[in-house]
Design an enzyme around this catalytic site. Structure first.
Site, short mmCIF file in Angstrom:
data_model
loop_
_atom_site.label_atom_id
_atom_site.label_comp_id
_atom_site.label_asym_id
_atom_site.label_seq_id
_atom_site.Cartn_x
_atom_site.Cartn_y
_atom_site.Cartn_z
CB SER A 158 -0.87 0.13 1.18
OG SER A 158 -1.69 1.24 1.25
CE1 TYR A 171 -4.15 -2.73 4.98
CE2 TYR A 171 -4.31 -0.31 4.57
CZ TYR A 171 -4.26 -1.65 4.06
OH TYR A 171 -4.38 -1.82 2.56
#
Ligand code: NAD
Length: 274
Positions: A158, A171
């Site tokens: 990401s 995350y």
């Protein structure tokens, strides 16, 4: 024609990648925790003239992955390409506010979470799903690739792996681990002919984040507005934006490319905000 195994392929982004890889003539094993979601994507591929099977698999359980591999090997042959797509965040690994303010310590609102309230179980869930959920399928399926030509692994990191996003330390850290592992594994597998790369998607509106970024009537939330303001290209990504880079990284066209993490983020990770 190659056999492609995609985890989390019942979901929005990897379902799109599964269909795109099928259109190239590859046969696809659509793996997902939710069998119905996997079957739905496989059915769409088959209805469009491609070849796919839906397979239930939990990327956190080795036995489940070994059983999936037996099924894939029986029905589609040995795996050439693995896309590690299963991943996501958890509210227990998320703070309520981007910055800690002194008054936050006095906030007794139900569900309000400062850094001090973060739950280790929530953090472990996110690290497991994104990192262990990439490691285990790789251990299981990459064995098929040893000694074959044209094999590769594509991880889904990401853009928050480059610079962490506010509120989501678990995350961000877990995806940083995925990017780091991509480089480590590319080196480790370099002598056995398996390339390892990753995509680093920016912000794509999906089921996981739609409620965070848009209101019921389709307007942007304050966080949604901040994101668009920080994205030089001024929009969210569309799942289709990931297709061409995926096809390139899974194809022999990128035969000397390994260990790269490619941002697909409309310039988000390049922009300082000024
Ligand atoms: P999604 O929720 O639509 O898809 C994720 C899929 O993974 C779901 O179908 C879910 O059932 C499956 N899954 C969850 N736990 C699993 C498990 N233990 N075993 C097997 N399957 C499991 O999410 P998405 O937005 O399509 O995300 C796909 C990938 O892209 C994820 O790794 C995500 O972290 C990453 N990503 C998404 C964005 C975004 O903006 N949506 C941005 C960057 C990276």
């Amino acid at each position: 024609m190659k056999t492609v195994v995609i985890t989390g392929a019942g979901g929005v982004l990897c379902g799109t990648l599964a269909k795109a890889l099928a259109k190239q003539g590859h046969q696809i094993a659509v793996l997902d925790l939710k069998k119905e979601a996997a079957d739905r994507v496989a059915d769409e591929i088959n209805a469009a003239g491609g070849k796919a099977i839906g397979v239930a698999a939990n990327v956190l359980e080795r036995d489940s992955l070994e059983a999936a591999k037996i099924e894939v090997n029986e029905k589609l042959g040995s795996c050439d390409i693995l896309v590690n797509g299963a991943g996501g965040n958890h509210p227990l690994g998320t703070t309520s506010n981007p910055f800690l303010l002194e008054e936050d310590l006095l906030n007794t609102t139900e569900g309000f979470k400062t850094f001090f309230d973060l739950d280790a179980e929530g953090i472990k869930f996110v690290f497991n799903l994104n990192f262990i959920g990439t490691l285990l399928p790789t251990q299981v399926f990459s064995k098929d690739m040893i000694g074959k030509k044209g094999c590769s692994i594509l991880n889904i990191s990401s853009m928050n792996a480059f610079t962490p996003l506010t509120k989501i330390p678990a995350y961000s850290g877990a995806k940083a681990a995925v990017s780091n592992f991509t480089q480590w594994l590319a080196v480790h597998f370099s002598k056995v002919g398996i390339r390892v790369n990753a995509l680093a998607p920016g912000f794509f509106l999906t089921d996981q984040n739609r409620a965070l970024l848009t209101t019921g009537d389709g307007e942007l939330t304050p966080r949604g507005n901040t994101i668009i303001g920080q994205t030089p290209m001024g929009r969210f990504g569309e799942p289709e934006d990931l297709i061409s880079t995926t096809l390139y990284l899974c194809d022999d066209a990128s035969s000397f490319v390994t260990g790269v993490v490619i941002p697909i983020d409309g310039g988000f990770s390049a922009f300082s905000g000024v």
